[in-house]
Design an enzyme around this catalytic site. Sequence first.
Site, PDB file in Angstrom:
ATOM      1  N   ASP A 262      -7.566   4.067   1.048  1.00  0.00           N
ATOM      2  CA  ASP A 262      -6.773   4.317   2.247  1.00  0.00           C
ATOM      3  C   ASP A 262      -7.637   4.942   3.349  1.00  0.00           C
ATOM      4  OD1 ASP A 262      -4.748   4.763   4.069  1.00  0.00           O
ATOM      5  OD2 ASP A 262      -3.472   5.878   2.670  1.00  0.00           O
TER       6      ASP A 262
ATOM      7  N   CYS B 186       0.875  -1.173   0.000  1.00  0.00           N
ATOM      8  CA  CYS B 186       0.000   0.000   0.000  1.00  0.00           C
ATOM      9  C   CYS B 186       0.914   1.225   0.000  1.00  0.00           C
ATOM     10  CB  CYS B 186      -0.989  -0.015   1.173  1.00  0.00           C
ATOM     11  SG  CYS B 186      -0.280   0.272   2.806  1.00  0.00           S
TER      12      CYS B 186
ATOM     13  N   ARG C  36      -3.321  -0.558   5.618  1.00  0.00           N
ATOM     14  CA  ARG C  36      -3.893  -1.623   4.797  1.00  0.00           C
ATOM     15  C   ARG C  36      -2.950  -2.801   4.596  1.00  0.00           C
ATOM     16  NH1 ARG C  36      -5.394   1.948  -0.257  1.00  0.00           N
ATOM     17  NH2 ARG C  36      -3.473   2.922   0.449  1.00  0.00           N
TER      18      ARG C  36
END
Length: 146
Positions: free
Chosen positions: A117, A9, A15
């Site tokens: 996000d 990520c 994440r």
Amino acid sequence: MFRKILVVCVGNICRSPTAELLLRNALASSAITVTSAGLSARVGESMEASARQILEDHGHCAEAFTARQLTPDIVNEADLILVMEKEHVKQVLKIASHARGKVFLLGKWQSEREIQDPYRRGKAAFIHAHALIEDAVSSWAQRLAR
């Protein structure tokens, strides 16, 4: 056969460490290793507090974690690279263009779903991202554990 899976990520604090932990747990009975890294990693930082808390709320031990920056060497070591957004595929390929055939969305099996996000967007965003990651990890684990 995939032996080394990398989850990517941006900051490597929300994440990707969540997906790393969930996928590692789902594949615990296999010889597959799972790691993560960030495209613009917050190098040396631990997992974001909300992400860690949600993992713990779901019964997972959010072990000590330290964010790391994605490098060409890390890309080269991975057999499969799972990213959160389509833009991440492009960014990974800028780092290592030869990785083209091994970079996929984590949400591939959910109609190429992207996982946005949640950083600095409140607890509800983290809960939503966690649910999407959990769903995607489950699909990958079923396919990888065969």
